[in-house]
Structure formats: structure tokens, C-alpha cells
Design an enzyme around this catalytic site. Structure first.
Site, PDB file in Angstrom:
ATOM      1  N   ASN A  63      -8.843 -26.129 -24.680  1.00 29.43           N
ATOM      2  CA  ASN A  63      -7.668 -26.180 -25.546  1.00 29.43           C
ATOM      3  C   ASN A  63      -8.022 -25.431 -26.822  1.00 29.43           C
ATOM      4  OD1 ASN A  63      -5.561 -26.820 -27.225  1.00 29.43           O
ATOM      5  ND2 ASN A  63      -6.108 -28.994 -27.445  1.00 29.43           N
ATOM      6  N   TRP A  64      -7.494 -24.219 -26.929  1.00 24.88           N
ATOM      7  CA  TRP A  64      -7.858 -23.399 -28.088  1.00 24.88           C
ATOM      8  C   TRP A  64      -7.194 -23.856 -29.378  1.00 24.88           C
ATOM      9  CZ3 TRP A  64      -7.482 -17.659 -25.986  1.00 24.88           C
ATOM     10  CH2 TRP A  64      -8.621 -17.398 -25.213  1.00 24.88           C
ATOM     11  N   LYS A  65      -6.168 -24.687 -29.267  1.00 29.53           N
ATOM     12  CA  LYS A  65      -5.392 -25.097 -30.452  1.00 29.53           C
ATOM     13  C   LYS A  65      -4.893 -23.831 -31.171  1.00 29.53           C
ATOM     14  CE  LYS A  65      -8.046 -29.272 -30.456  1.00 29.53           C
ATOM     15  NZ  LYS A  65      -8.542 -30.442 -31.168  1.00 29.53           N
ATOM     16  N   HIS A  81      -0.470 -33.937 -26.835  1.00 24.58           N
ATOM     17  CA  HIS A  81      -1.780 -33.946 -27.486  1.00 24.58           C
ATOM     18  C   HIS A  81      -1.678 -34.780 -28.768  1.00 24.58           C
ATOM     19  CE1 HIS A  81      -5.277 -32.611 -29.749  1.00 24.58           C
ATOM     20  NE2 HIS A  81      -5.803 -32.312 -28.575  1.00 24.58           N
ATOM     21  N   GLU A 118      -2.649 -34.332 -31.665  1.00 24.16           N
ATOM     22  CA  GLU A 118      -2.255 -33.593 -32.868  1.00 24.16           C
ATOM     23  C   GLU A 118      -0.740 -33.390 -32.905  1.00 24.16           C
ATOM     24  OE1 GLU A 118      -5.020 -30.378 -32.306  1.00 24.16           O
ATOM     25  OE2 GLU A 118      -6.657 -31.777 -32.710  1.00 24.16           O
ATOM     26  N   GLU A 137      -8.160 -38.939 -24.433  1.00 21.54           N
ATOM     27  CA  GLU A 137      -8.768 -38.340 -25.626  1.00 21.54           C
ATOM     28  C   GLU A 137      -8.713 -39.331 -26.784  1.00 21.54           C
ATOM     29  OE1 GLU A 137      -8.857 -33.763 -25.340  1.00 21.54           O
ATOM     30  OE2 GLU A 137      -7.104 -34.367 -26.462  1.00 21.54           O
ATOM     31  N   GLY A 167     -12.648 -33.418 -32.400  1.00 23.42           N
ATOM     32  CA  GLY A 167     -13.032 -32.525 -33.495  1.00 23.42           C
ATOM     33  C   GLY A 167     -13.959 -33.164 -34.519  1.00 23.42           C
ATOM     34  N   SER A 170     -14.857 -33.922 -28.473  1.00 30.31           N
ATOM     35  CA  SER A 170     -16.212 -33.445 -28.782  1.00 30.31           C
ATOM     36  C   SER A 170     -17.096 -33.249 -27.546  1.00 30.31           C
ATOM     37  CB  SER A 170     -16.896 -34.365 -29.806  1.00 30.31           C
ATOM     38  OG  SER A 170     -16.169 -34.368 -31.020  1.00 30.31           O
ATOM     39  N   GLY A 184     -11.862 -28.776 -26.871  1.00 31.75           N
ATOM     40  CA  GLY A 184     -11.352 -27.966 -27.973  1.00 31.75           C
ATOM     41  C   GLY A 184     -12.398 -26.987 -28.474  1.00 31.75           C
ATOM     42  N   GLY A 185     -13.116 -27.390 -29.505  1.00 30.73           N
ATOM     43  CA  GLY A 185     -14.072 -26.516 -30.189  1.00 30.73           C
ATOM     44  C   GLY A 185     -14.994 -25.729 -29.271  1.00 30.73           C
TER      45      GLY A 185
END
Ligand code: PGA
Length: 249
Positions: A4-6, A89, A91, A161, A167, A207, A228-229
């Protein structure tokens, strides 16, 4: 294994990534590897995804078309030939008021247009500390799956999640992650049956990185990761896919 590149990567950066990973990940017959990218680069990525990578969006409006300035419709996504879409998600729930009802509407719509929804659920730190995790997951999962037929439900991917792990560098231990994914599998079994519960794919996200992926993916209730990251770097994403593939053999 879903990345997930966001809100990261320009078009050039996205293309560099795709050229670097497309032929270095496991075969699609072994592992489903997906990059969920910003909408504006989806078509570019699909054109270059190669044989083994799949592309997904990060959000979708639940309406077919109309006066929803700035939104992306289901048909716009399918016209790019993406195959997946992240729904709900944390966010989006937190910053864009995406409610459980919206998550359900979007999930139904995604299935209707032939996209695989990756539906996110998870508790906050305060909810975990007040022993509310299972209640929160129950509400989120039951809402998300409302009015989804027996023949459609196994097409959904659920991502557990925990918000406190996203993150933050604070990964859930593999036991905590496995327990929550197992609980979600039990909810699915109660709503449908054991066969569906075994078939439905449940991911862990929060993470995940190249160091902890193997341990997390070796757990029986965790079918994959939503990352993500660590999905932003080509070499890390390749490692995540390969480690997940090995762990699941
Ligand atoms: P993270 O994000 O891997 O950077 O914690 C996961 C996610 O939000 O899907």
C-alpha cells in the site's frame, strides 16, 4: 502480499519501481503479489505489471457516477484493468469519515464490478488497552460483510491492521496478529461456514518489514501481509514477496 503505497511516488518513481520488481517476484501460481498505488498512476502500472504482479487502487467511491468532485468511480478503476481495491483503510476511516456502512457499500460495489476488495479492520491502542479489540473487530467485520452472499464472500480479502501498529514501527507480535486473524476467521465461520472461513484470505498489516515478515507469515491464521512503508522500496518488496512465499510453502 499487498503493498500500500499510500500518497507516495510520482509517476516516474512508480515506473522505476515497477521496472525493478516486475520479473523478480514469485510466480502468480504461487503467490498473489499486489501493489496498491495512487489512482493517477494505475493505468501506467497495469500496462507494465508483467506476468506476476497485480495492481490495485487504495479507495473507490461506492456510487456509479455523478456529482462527487474528486472521487474515483468503480468503472474508472475497472477501465484501467486494476484487479484489487483497498476498502476502509484506517487512514480513510480516520481522516475521511469512512464509516462501517460506507465500507460495506464499497465492498458490495467492488464485488459487483469484479474487483477484489481488501477490506481493512483493526483497533486503536485505547481499544486494545481496554480489552475491546474483539468487540471492535466483530462490529467492523459484521458490517463489512452485511448482505454479501455465500458465493461472493470468499472473494474478499480481509486485512487485520491494528491502528497502533501502522507506520509506528511497533509491529504486533506474531502471536497477537495470529490471534486476531484467527478471531476474524471465527467470525467468518459464524456468519457463513467453515469452508468459507478456511478459504477467505486474511492479511496482517502494521509495520511489516523484511525482518519480521517470515515470522508473521509462518502463522497459521495469517495468509499474507498488507505493507505500507516497506513496500516503497523495490528490493524490500521483492524480499517480502519471496519470504512470504517461502513461509507459506
Ligand atoms: P505500514 O502501513 O506497513 O507502514 O505500517 C501498513 C498499512 O497502513 O497498510
Amino acid at each position: 502480499m499487498a503493498g500500500n503505497w499510500k500518497m507516495n511516488k510520482t509517476r516516474d518513481e512508480a515506473l522505476q519501481f515497477i521496472y525493478a520488481v516486475a520479473d523478480k517476484i514469485p510466480s502468480i501460481t504461487e503467490l498473489d503479489s499486489v501493489i496498491c498505488a495512487p489512482s493517477i498512476v494505475l493505468r501506467d502500472l497495469v500496462k507494465r505489471q508483467g506476468d506476476n504482479l497485480r495492481i490495485g487502487a487504495q479507495n473507490m467511491n461506492e456510487n456509479d457516477s455523478g456529482a462527487y468532485t474528486g472521487e474515483i468511480s468503480p468503472a474508472m478503476l475497472t477501465s484501467t484493468n486494476v484487479e484489487y481495491v483497498i476498502i476502509g483503510h484506517s487512514e480513510r476511516r480516520q481522516y475521511y469519515n469512512e464509516t462501517d456502512i460506507k465500507v460495506n457499500e464499497k465492498t458490495i460495489k467492488a464485488l459487483e464490478v469484479g474487483l477484489t476488495p481488501i477490506v481493512c479492520v483493526g483497533e486503536t491502542l485505547a481499544q486494545r488497552e481496554s480489552n475491546d479489540t474483539f468487540n471492535v473487530l466483530k462490529t467492523q467485520v459484521e458490517y463489512a460483510l452485511k448482505n454479501i452472499s455465500y458465493s461472493d464472500v470468499f472473494k474478499i480479502v480481509i486485512a487485520y491492521e491494528p491502528i497502533w501498529a501502522i507506520g509506528t514501527g511497533k509491529t504486533a507480535t506474531s502471536d497477537i496478529a495470529d490471534e486476531a486473524c484467527g478471531y476474524i476467521r471465527g467470525l467468518v465461520e459464524n456468519l457463513y461456514d467453515k469452508d468459507v472461513a478456511l478459504k477467505i484470505r486474511i492479511l496482517y498489516g502494521g509495520s511489516v518489514n523484511v525482518k519480521n515478515v517470515k515470522e508473521l507469515m509462518s502463522k497459521p491464521n495469517i495468509d499474507g501481509g498488507l505493507v505500507g512503508g516497506a513496500s516503497l522500496k523495490p528490493d524490500d518488496f521483492i524480499t517480502l514477496c519471496n519470504e512470504a512465499n517461502e513461509a507459506k510453502k
